[in-house]
Structure formats: structure tokens, C-alpha cells
Design a protein around this motif. Structure first.
Motif, PDB file in Angstrom:
ATOM      1  N   ARG A 175       0.861  -1.184   0.000  1.00 17.11           N
ATOM      2  CA  ARG A 175       0.000   0.000   0.000  1.00 17.11           C
ATOM      3  C   ARG A 175       0.892   1.226   0.000  1.00 17.11           C
ATOM      4  O   ARG A 175       1.733   1.395   0.881  1.00 17.11           O
ATOM      5  CB  ARG A 175      -0.917   0.019   1.224  1.00 17.11           C
ATOM      6  CG  ARG A 175      -1.842   1.251   1.235  1.00 17.11           C
ATOM      7  CD  ARG A 175      -2.714   1.297   2.466  1.00 17.11           C
ATOM      8  NE  ARG A 175      -3.532   2.510   2.498  1.00 17.11           N
ATOM      9  CZ  ARG A 175      -3.726   3.264   3.563  1.00 17.11           C
ATOM     10  NH1 ARG A 175      -3.169   2.927   4.720  1.00 17.11           N
ATOM     11  NH2 ARG A 175      -4.475   4.351   3.492  1.00 17.11           N
ATOM     12  N   LEU A 176       0.678   2.094  -1.008  1.00 12.50           N
ATOM     13  CA  LEU A 176       1.527   3.279  -1.152  1.00 12.50           C
ATOM     14  C   LEU A 176       0.964   4.477  -0.411  1.00 12.50           C
ATOM     15  O   LEU A 176       1.672   5.454  -0.188  1.00 12.50           O
ATOM     16  CB  LEU A 176       1.713   3.608  -2.640  1.00 12.50           C
ATOM     17  CG  LEU A 176       2.280   2.484  -3.506  1.00 12.50           C
ATOM     18  CD1 LEU A 176       2.569   3.010  -4.899  1.00 12.50           C
ATOM     19  CD2 LEU A 176       3.534   1.897  -2.890  1.00 12.50           C
ATOM     20  N   GLY A 177      -0.316   4.398  -0.020  1.00 11.96           N
ATOM     21  CA  GLY A 177      -0.935   5.527   0.667  1.00 11.96           C
ATOM     22  C   GLY A 177      -2.319   5.773   0.102  1.00 11.96           C
ATOM     23  O   GLY A 177      -2.596   5.462  -1.064  1.00 11.96           O
ATOM     24  N   GLY A 178      -3.198   6.332   0.935  1.00  9.87           N
ATOM     25  CA  GLY A 178      -4.553   6.618   0.470  1.00  9.87           C
ATOM     26  C   GLY A 178      -5.223   5.351  -0.032  1.00  9.87           C
ATOM     27  O   GLY A 178      -5.261   4.326   0.640  1.00  9.87           O
ATOM     28  N   ASP A 179      -5.768   5.418  -1.246  1.00  6.51           N
ATOM     29  CA  ASP A 179      -6.437   4.256  -1.837  1.00  6.51           C
ATOM     30  C   ASP A 179      -5.596   3.663  -2.964  1.00  6.51           C
ATOM     31  O   ASP A 179      -6.116   3.084  -3.916  1.00  6.51           O
ATOM     32  CB  ASP A 179      -7.824   4.651  -2.353  1.00  6.51           C
ATOM     33  CG  ASP A 179      -7.761   5.758  -3.404  1.00  6.51           C
ATOM     34  OD1 ASP A 179      -6.674   6.354  -3.584  1.00  6.51           O
ATOM     35  OD2 ASP A 179      -8.788   6.033  -4.049  1.00  6.51           O
ATOM     36  N   GLU A 180      -4.278   3.797  -2.858  1.00  7.85           N
ATOM     37  CA  GLU A 180      -3.374   3.350  -3.913  1.00  7.85           C
ATOM     38  C   GLU A 180      -2.583   2.128  -3.433  1.00  7.85           C
ATOM     39  O   GLU A 180      -1.947   2.155  -2.383  1.00  7.85           O
ATOM     40  CB  GLU A 180      -2.415   4.489  -4.277  1.00  7.85           C
ATOM     41  CG  GLU A 180      -1.922   4.438  -5.701  1.00  7.85           C
ATOM     42  CD  GLU A 180      -1.190   5.715  -6.087  1.00  7.85           C
ATOM     43  OE1 GLU A 180      -1.525   6.303  -7.119  1.00  7.85           O
ATOM     44  OE2 GLU A 180      -0.276   6.114  -5.347  1.00  7.85           O
ATOM     45  N   PHE A 181      -2.646   1.055  -4.228  1.00  6.99           N
ATOM     46  CA  PHE A 181      -1.917  -0.177  -3.939  1.00  6.99           C
ATOM     47  C   PHE A 181      -0.996  -0.494  -5.112  1.00  6.99           C
ATOM     48  O   PHE A 181      -1.282  -0.140  -6.264  1.00  6.99           O
ATOM     49  CB  PHE A 181      -2.880  -1.350  -3.723  1.00  6.99           C
ATOM     50  CG  PHE A 181      -3.773  -1.205  -2.527  1.00  6.99           C
ATOM     51  CD1 PHE A 181      -3.450  -1.810  -1.325  1.00  6.99           C
ATOM     52  CD2 PHE A 181      -4.940  -0.457  -2.592  1.00  6.99           C
ATOM     53  CE1 PHE A 181      -4.266  -1.674  -0.215  1.00  6.99           C
ATOM     54  CE2 PHE A 181      -5.762  -0.309  -1.494  1.00  6.99           C
ATOM     55  CZ  PHE A 181      -5.427  -0.916  -0.298  1.00  6.99           C
ATOM     56  N   ALA A 182       0.102  -1.157  -4.809  1.00  6.29           N
ATOM     57  CA  ALA A 182       1.039  -1.576  -5.855  1.00  6.29           C
ATOM     58  C   ALA A 182       1.331  -3.057  -5.696  1.00  6.29           C
ATOM     59  O   ALA A 182       1.348  -3.584  -4.580  1.00  6.29           O
ATOM     60  CB  ALA A 182       2.333  -0.772  -5.781  1.00  6.29           C
ATOM     61  N   ILE A 183       1.534  -3.729  -6.833  1.00 10.74           N
ATOM     62  CA  ILE A 183       1.815  -5.164  -6.832  1.00 10.74           C
ATOM     63  C   ILE A 183       3.062  -5.417  -7.658  1.00 10.74           C
ATOM     64  O   ILE A 183       3.172  -4.945  -8.802  1.00 10.74           O
ATOM     65  CB  ILE A 183       0.634  -5.976  -7.417  1.00 10.74           C
ATOM     66  CG1 ILE A 183      -0.641  -5.753  -6.604  1.00 10.74           C
ATOM     67  CG2 ILE A 183       0.994  -7.453  -7.461  1.00 10.74           C
ATOM     68  CD1 ILE A 183      -1.562  -4.687  -7.167  1.00 10.74           C
ATOM     69  N   VAL A 184       4.013  -6.147  -7.067  1.00  5.95           N
ATOM     70  CA  VAL A 184       5.202  -6.598  -7.797  1.00  5.95           C
ATOM     71  C   VAL A 184       4.971  -8.052  -8.180  1.00  5.95           C
ATOM     72  O   VAL A 184       4.791  -8.910  -7.310  1.00  5.95           O
ATOM     73  CB  VAL A 184       6.478  -6.472  -6.945  1.00  5.95           C
ATOM     74  CG1 VAL A 184       7.680  -7.015  -7.711  1.00  5.95           C
ATOM     75  CG2 VAL A 184       6.726  -5.030  -6.557  1.00  5.95           C
TER      76      VAL A 184
END
Length: 920
Positions: free
Chosen positions: A568-577
Motif C-alpha cells: 500500500r503506497l498511501g490513500g487508496d493506492e496499492f502496488a503489486i510486484v
């Protein structure tokens, strides 16, 4: 042998010999404490060739160290009476509580003694010092201070060990004399003594105990008023007159010290009795009182045996202390609990005699213990004992009673759990010792020492050693857990416990390194929830947080079949590797699977909510060779996906030109800065302890004529990656300083803070530009506070250090913003000329309901104050949190409960009125 090696060997031998002489000096134990300290400090000054040797005791209130005796070798004189208070020397007291020895090789430049250097050390010409702590019951009781006058001096390991050993001896000496003084106060002890005791004042017996009457044959009434010569034959065995020799020995006891000698005594019945006499002098009520202890030769022999046994115990204790000190040094800073366990059992094999031992770590999730290290057991035997329930075991008793327990016959010990007892007996174990590992009542583990035969009780000395080992290991385990928790907090999101941006880049970089040179690819997905802001604004932040947790769980479940990392990068933003993909089609397929899982309705507090998302996809090596490049491309692709919510978009270079919002920000931000189109809002800060408004933080805003309100998080990042960050920072600083000057002219004694970015800390011309602003508006440098983040500091530490030192030298104040969210070194932060630190809102927000957050906040405040820093809590949203922060000693607070960021006029009016809820 090399001459230098000879020199060190000679030093080691000389110090060992000096310690042996001091430890065996009966005068230390038989004289009064003042005389013992005179002998000890004189011997120490000679052994270490130092000019000043002193002993200080902590006062009864535990607020100050008071000098009991200072020996000055340059004058051959003794002094006393100086005092060091905890209020004046908090850093020194903190250092003393943290370690057994302060080896100050350069007093002028050692921060630990900086508080006393100017007024205490420098006037005496002290260039170096060793300060060893005196401890009682595991707590600081005093110090031994050895001061070298002249230039700095490097203290050798032998000298340090010598100082610590002598400090331990002085700790024992203090306890011994305290007990001895108390014993003299009790008549019952005097009367019950096994030796004959006579009290002599002005050469006449004034008191005696019953044993003296038995030994002499005289009644108490007969003895009182007699002289020692009258209780003796006319002549002693050496031909001297008894009356004269008694007077001579009494004078020696007064002038020189305790006298021990053989004497021929004449009983009331006329028989001669050979006795051993010990004379010592003390001053009571202004009169010299001689205490004569009389015993026969048999008693003397017994005493000699006891003395030899005591010397052996002291030797064992010193050996054990050295081993434990070495163990503490090896365990210090370790984050590996298994390594701590292995090292502990290895040391225990040296210190005690059990052939078998097990080290169990407590698992709070299952409420049982897991074996992590063992000695003497086979792998099969360890497997059987791998996990042990607490139950009604002897370990439970040891934990409940907070002490080491021993069973000399486990087969008949009701404290033993039947199943555990059966298992031990089956492997030939007949007795055991259990060491509980506790830290502040927190259960950390158990050490079990097992024996093949019954008995095996430990002596008091051995038990003391085992207790010291338990305390040392428990502290090491607690520190290891704390370090692990800090690392987790630095690399994970506090709401969802998912990895954060730092962890994502670290993981992606490692994955890229693994697949470099292969045919494998790597995918990076950036997911942004659609319409989450509307849901959050409608249902509230609490519900929004619950939704984010459910989203995280749903995404993790969908990613289980894949080698992937969700962050989770912050707020409603997610990242997937996606650590290993065949190419873009597979990465986009996985992204579609995630969106399908996300579209399923989720229930939150009885409400079913449907959420969608948009995902941008970037793939290695087509779109970038680093995690940062891939994340940027995924970000661009995600904004392209946002044009058709609920879709997946693969990065295309044309996307960069098709984002009008971003293009407008990039091209128009410079014009907005030059044309004063930006505005500054101010969020007031409140001094919790003094109860008044004290400062305000300047926060930039951009109301775009076409795009509307643009959050700082969007346009500041573009300034950061371009040359606009310097003019943007200076523009905000100019507005803030100009407003501060207006407030100060209006009689408001405020300061103001401005945020600096990573690139600002690499700009060596920025400090002078800020100083020029202050001169232009006639504002004192100390009124401007510059906030920097831990992450910004760690980008280029040395260059950042250069810039912050310039800022501090010009008189401006520095603070660490969002403290606790970065991963900086405390040792590095201590080097910075900081004024304060701001605790991140992620810890403050839930501190009333999350014990871990409360511990972090309270510990951070204590740490900052010990470093001389002010503490500001940001993100304070309710009065209960505000009250708890004041209780913790927090200096200032900032948050919506006090005031939102507001235009200058409204902020100024707010700071002229009482705060909401009157937190003062």
C-alpha cells in the motif's frame, strides 16, 4: 615477544596484581567506610596513574550523585561534597543507566560528559576519564570516576575491565559497610555475638557482651570500669608490659587503623588464655570508641577459612561478571533471537555444570514455548520437545513467581507437569533448573537446565550468576523484538500491515537482480480504487479504513497463486510486484483477475459496498530497468486507465502526453510560482505544557483556474523532480516569513515552520537564501523552523549534513517531520543540530486504542527529551488524545482538534483565541 605486546602484558599483570591487593586488603572490610574509600582511591590513582580518583553515591531521592571522597594525587589530599544533579546532567545520567562503563578518551569532545565538562572537568585540566557504575539490586547506586589530567588518553581494554571490576568491589564494599553500621546499632546482635566484645572509651571498658563475661570469668559489673591491662597478666609473651602494650595498640587503632594481634588474657579465676584480638576505632558523638573483638585461636582459624572462602567466592563472581559482560556485548544490537539463544547456551555451559539444556522462546499467538536452541539433545529428542504448553508446568511457576526454580527430584515434585515429567524421566533426567526470561513482566522465554541425577542445587553465588544471565538475555530478546518491530513499522503500512513504498522498491530491486540476464520478466501494477473518496467522505474515515483493510485482504487472496508482493503506497493506492512473468499479457491478465475480485460486494458495518479500481501495468524490461522507473510508468498507465474506470491499462509512451492534468501541472506550475497564483494556509501549533499558541506550519495550496484545487501531494512531486523545487520552496518561505513578521508586529510571539524537500537538502545555496529572507523582513533566525524528513536525510546523508549544519549555523531551527516512518539511524540523527521532532500522525491517531502506538509515542518523547529535543505530535484529532499527550510530556500538538490549515487571517484570529476545549 614484541615490545608493545610486552607493554600490554605488563599492564595486564600490574592491574591484576593491583586488583588482587585491593580485594584482599582486610583494611577495606575492617575499617570504616571513609577509611576504606581513602585506601581504595589512593590505590586506584597509583595503579592507573591518574591524578584524580573519586567515589560518588546516588542520594536517597535518586536525583543527584554526591561525591563521598575525591583523592587528588597531585596534592596528596582528599576532598568531598561536590554534587551532580539529574536535572543538570540528563545526558550523563542517561549514559550511566545505559551501560556499566563510560570510557571517555577525549573529554572535551565527548557528548556524554559535555554537561559537566565546562564547569567541572575543564577547570581541573581533565583530558580523559573512565566512569564505572556502582550497582545495587541491578540499579545505579553510584559511580567510580577516574580522571586523567592533561591530554586525551585512550583507555585499554585491561584498564576498562579493571575499572569495572573495582566498581563491583566498591559496590560490595558499600553494602558491607552499610550492613556493618546497622549491625553496630542493634544491641541484640551485640549481645548474641559468638565472640567476646569489649567497648573501650578513654582506656576504660565501658561495655561488654555476655560472651566477654563467659570468656573472662568476670561479671558485667566487674568488667565495666576495668582497663585492658587489668584483664591481663603483668607481662605479655614478648616481655612487654601488658598495660603499656595495650595503650600502644589502642593508639595505633586510632591513628593508623584496625589492629589484629594475639594476646594473653588473664581470667577471673587466674588462668591464662591465649586469644586473638581485633581493635578498631570509630568516632561516636565526638568521642573515640574502641571496639575489641576477642576470640580464641580456634575461632581465628575458622575466620581464616571463611576469609579464604570469601576470596574464592569473589574470584568466582568476578569471573562470572566478565563472562556475563562479554555475553552482553555479543548480544547487544542482535536482531536474531535464535543466535541469542545459541550464544546463551554456549555461555551457560561455561558457567554451570548441567549436561543438557534447552532454550524456549514464548509464542504469544499460541501461548506455548518453542525450542530454538539445545545442548546435549539429539535432533529426534528436540523434535519431541519442539513445542511445550505452559499449562501447570514448573515453567509456569517460575514465570508467576518471577524467579529461578530448581527441582532436585522431578519424579516427586508436585510442580511438574505429568506429561513433561514423564518425557524427562524417559530420557534419564532426574533434576532440573528453570530460568524464566522476563522483561517488564513480559514473558519472553524459558531456559531449562537438566541433570541425570537428583540434587544439583546451585549455591547462592551460582544463582546470582544465573539471575544475571537471565536478565541480560531477557534484555537482549526484548531489544531484538523492539528492533524487529521498528523495522516492520518502517517498511509496512500502519493501517493494513502491508509493505509500504520503501519495502516495495527493496523487494522489486532484489527481484530484478535475480532475473537479470534471464528470459524472465517482472511486472509492476499500480491500482487506484474508483470513487473511494466519495465513499470515505460519505461514511467517514473509520469506515474507509475498514474498507481498505478488506481490499488488502481480498487482493492478497487473489494473489496467492502468484509469486507476488502487495504493497500500500498511501490513500487508496496499492502496488503489486509480480516477481516473475512471461510478459505483458500475463501481467495484464493478473491485473484483470484482481479487478474481478475487487468488484465483488464487501460488507462493512452492515453495509454492502461495491468498489472498482483502475490498474496501470508496467513490465520489465520493456518499460524500465529499475523499480522507480517501472512505478512511474505504472503510475502514468494507471492515470490512463482512470479515463475508463474499472479498466487495465498497459504503459504506452503516448500516455505521458495524454494526461492533461499532469501536463498542465508540469507546464503551468512555474508560471503559478512566478505569478503568485499559489496560496499559503497556516495550521497553528499549541504548546501543551505552557498552555498557549506557539507556532504555525506553512502549507502551500494551488487553486488552478481550470483544474480546480490540486492537492500539494500532486504538484509538489513534480517540482521535486524538476528545477522548480527551489523557487517553490523560496516562494513559500517568503510568504511565511512575511506573514510571521506581520504577526510579530501585532504582538503575537510566534514562530513558523516551513517544509524542506529531499532536493532542498542537496542545495548548498539554500541556507544563505533563507537567511537573506529573514534579514529582508527583520525576523530573528530562531523564529523560522525548517521541517525535514528522515527519508530526505538518508538520500545523501553527508551532503544533507552539510546543508543542515549551514542552516543551524545561521541560527534557524531544524526539526524531523513524520518521525518514525523512515528508517534512519539514531546514531546519525544524534549528529544533526536538531531542535525538535514531529511524531507522525500514523502513531498518534490510534494511540488511545493501540498499546503499541502508545508505547512508540511515549518512548519517542522520552528519547527526544534525553537528546535535548522538543516533541511535536501531529494529526491530533480529539481532546482525549491531546490530554494523553500532555500527560506523556509532549511539548506541542498540531491537528484538526485544534485547528485545520486556514488562510492567514483566520489562522491569526484562531491563535488569538483560546483553543477548542481549552486544552491548557
Amino acid at each position: 615477544m614484541h615490545p608493545v605486546a610486552d607493554q600490554f602484558d605488563n599492564l595486564s599483570d600490574r592491574l591484576q596484581a593491583a586488583f588482587n591487593r585491593l580485594a584482599k586488603d582486610e583494611h577495606l572490610w575492617q575499617s570504616d567506610l571513609y577509611g576504606a574509600l581513602r585506601d581504595a582511591t589512593t590505590s586506584l590513582a597509583a595503579a592507573l596513574e591518574v591524578t584524580r580518583a573519586s567515589v560518588w553515591y546516588l542520594n536517597d531521592e535518586h536525583t543527584a550523585l554526591e561525591c563521598q571522597l575525591l583523592f587528588r594525587a597531585d596534592r596528596g589530599a582528599f576532598e568531598s561534597g561536590a554534587s551532580l544533579t539529574m536535572t543538570e546532567c540528563p545526558r550523563l545520567f542517561g549514559a550511566l543507566n545505559d551501560g556499566r562503563l563510560l570510557d571517555v578518551s577525549d573529554a572535551a569532545n565527548d557528548l556524554r560528559v559535555a554537561e559537566v565538562y565546562g564547569w567541572l572537568l575543564r577547570p581541573q585540566g581533565v583530558g580523559a576519564a573512565m566512569i564505572a557504575t556502582l550497582n545495587e539490586a541491578g540499579r545505579l547506586a553510584g559511580i567510580l570516576c577516574l580522571e586523567h589530567v592533561g591530554s586525551p588518553r585512550l583507555w585499554s581494554r585491561d584498564e576498562q575491565t579493571f575499572a569495572v571490576s573495582v566498581a563491583d568491589l566498591l559496590s560490595q564494599l558499600r553494602v558491607f559497610h552499610a550492613l556493618k553500621n546497622r549491625e553496630r546499632s542493634y544491641r541484640a546482635v551485640f549481645d548474641a555475638a559468638g565472640d567476646a566484645i569489649l567497648i573501650i572509651i578513654d582506656g576504660v571498658i565501658t561495655d561488654c557482651n555476655p560472651q566477654a563475661q563467659t570468656l573472662s570469668g568476670y561479671s558485667r559489673e566487674q568488667l565495666i570500669g576495668m582497663t585492658p591491662g587489668e584483664c591481663s597478666p603483668e607481662f605479655q609473651s614478648d616481655g612487654s608490659r601488658s598495660q603499656d602494650k595495650a595503650a600502644e595498640l589502642i593508639r595505633a587503632a586510632v591513628d593508623v587503623g584496625p589492629q589484629v594481634f594475639e594476646w594473653t588474657h588473664l581470667t577471673a579465676g587466674g588462668s591464662l588464655l591465649e586469644v586473638d584480638v581485633s581493635l578498631s576505632a570509630i568516632w561516636v558523638g565526638g568521642r573515640c570508641q574502641i571496639t575489641a573483638i576477642v576470640r580464641d585461636v580456634t575461632e581465628r582459624r575458622l575466620t581464616e577459612q571463611i576469609r579464604q572462602a570469601s576470596a574464592e567466592v569473589l574470584k568466582q563472581r568476578n569471573t562470572a561478571l566478565q563472562v556475563i559482560n562479554n555475553l552482553a556485548n555479543r548480544l547487544h544490537g542482535s536482531k536474531d533471537s535464535h543466535a541469542i539463544a545459541d550464544e546463551t547456551l554456549r555461555v551457560l555451559q561455561v558457567l554451570q555444570r548441567s549436561p543438557l539444556s534447552l532454550f524456549h522462546l514464548y509464542d504469544p499467538a499460541t501461548d506455548d514455548f518453542e525450542v530454538v536452541a539445545a545442548i546435549g539433545y539429539s535432533p529426534e529428542e528436540i523434535a519431541v520437545r519442539r513445542r511445550m504448553s505452559l499449562g501447570r508446568s514448573m515453567s509456569q511457576f517460575a514465570i508467576n513467581e518471577h524467579r529461578i526454580l530448581h527441582s532436585d527430584d522431578i519424579a516427586n515434585d508436585p510442580r511438574m507437569d505429568p506429561d513433561i515429567c514423564e518425557l524427562l524421566l524417559a530420557t534419564g533426567i532426574r533434576s532440573q533448573t528453570v530460568l524464566p526470561l522476563l522483561y517488564h513482566d513480559q514473558v519472553l522465554g524459558i531456559i531449562g537446565l537438566h541433570f541425570h541425577d537428583c540434587g544439583n542445587e546451585f549455591s547462592d553465588t551460582e544463582l546470582d550468576t544465573l539471575r544475571a544471565v537471565s536478565q541480560t538475555v531477557a534484555l537482549a530478546l526484548a531489544n531484538a523484538r523492539h528492533l524487529h518491530d521498528l523495522e516492520f513499522q518502517a517498511t509496512h503500512d500502519s493501517l493494513t500491515s502491508l509493505p509500504n513504498r520503501m519495502h516495495l522498491h527493496r523487494d522489486a530491486t532484489a527481484a530484478l537482480r535475480r532475473i537479470a540476464g534471464t528470459q524472465q520478466g517482472l511486472g509492476l501494477l499500480l491500482l487506484d480504487l474508483d470513487k473511494f473518496k466519495e465513499v470515505n467522505d460519505t461514511l467517514g474515515h473509520r469506515t474507509g479504513d475498514q474498507i481498505l483493510k478488506q481490499v488488502a485482504l481480498r487482493l492478497q487472496t487473489a494473489l496467492e497463486p502468484h509469486d507476488a508482493l502487495l504493497a500500500r503506497l498511501g490513500g487508496d493506492e496499492f502496488a503489486i510486484v509480480l516477481r516473475s512473468v512471461s510478459g505483458a499479457p500475463q501481467a495484464c491478465g493478473i491485473a484483470s483477475t484482481l479487478l474481478a475480485a475487487l468488484r465483488q460486494p464487501m460488507e462493512v458495518e452492515g453495509i454492502f459496498i461495491e468498489l472498482g479500481g483502475s490498474i496501470g501495468v508496467a513490465v520489465y524490461p520493456q518499460h524500465g530497468g529499475t523499480s522507480h522507473a517501472l512505478l512511474r510508468c505504472a503510475d502514468v498507465a494507471m492515470y490512463a486507465a482512470k479515463t475508463a474506470p474499472g479498466s487495465v491499462s498497459l504503459y504506452d509512451s503516448s500516455h505521458d502526453a495524454h494526461n492533461p492534468r499532469r501536463l498542465a501541472m508540469i507546464t503551468e506550475l512555474g508560471a503559478a510560482i512566478r505569478g503568485n497564483q499559489l496560496i499559503v494556509h497556516y495550521q497553528p501549533r499549541f504548546a501543551l505544557q505552557e498552555g498557549h499558541w506557539c507556532s504555525s506550519e506553512a502549507l502551500v495550496r494551488w487553486q488552478h483556474p481550470r483544474l480546480g484545487f490540486i492537492p500539494p501531494g500532486e504538484f509538489v512531486q513534480f517540482a521535486e523532480t524538476s528545477e522548480l523545487i527551489r523557487p517553490l520552496t523560496l516562494w513559500v518561505a517568503r510568504q511565511a516569513v512575511m506573514q510571521l513578521a506581520a504577526w510579530q508586529r501585532a504582538g503575537m510571539p510566534l514562530s513558523i515552520s516551513v517544509n524542506l524537500s529531499t532536493r532542498n537538502l542537496l542545495d548548498v545555496t539554500l541556507p544563505e537564501a533563507l537567511a537573506e529572507l529573514l534579514r529582508e523582513f527583520d525576523v530573528q533566525p530562531g523564529s523560522l523552523e525548517l521541517e525535514i524528513t528522515e527519508t530526505a536525510l538518508m538520500t545523501d546523508p553527508e551532503r544533507a549534513m552539510q546543508v543542515v549544519n549551514q542552516i543551524a549555523a545561521l541560527g534557524m531551527r531544524l526539526s524531523i517531520d513524520d518521525f518514525g516512518t523512515g528508517y534512519s539511524s539514531l546514531a546519525y540523527l544524534k549528529r544533526l543540530p536538531l531542535h525538535s521532532l514531529k511524531i507522525d500522525r500514523s502513531f498518534v491517531r490510534d494511540m488511545l486504542v493501540d498499546d503499541q502506538d502508545a508505547i512508540i509515542v511515549r518512548s519517542t518523547i522520552g528519547l527526544a527529551h534525553s537528546l535535548g529535543l522538543q516533541v511535536v505530535a501531529e494529526g491530533v484529532e480529539d481532546l482525549d488524545t491531546l490530554a494523553r499527550l500532555r500527560e506523556y510530556g509532549c511539548d506541542e500538538a498540531q491537528g484538526y482538534v485544534l485547528s485545520k490549515p486556514q488562510p492567514a487571517a483566520i489562522a491569526g484570529a484562531t491563535m488569538q483565541a483560546p483553543p477548542p476545549g481549552n486544552p491548557a
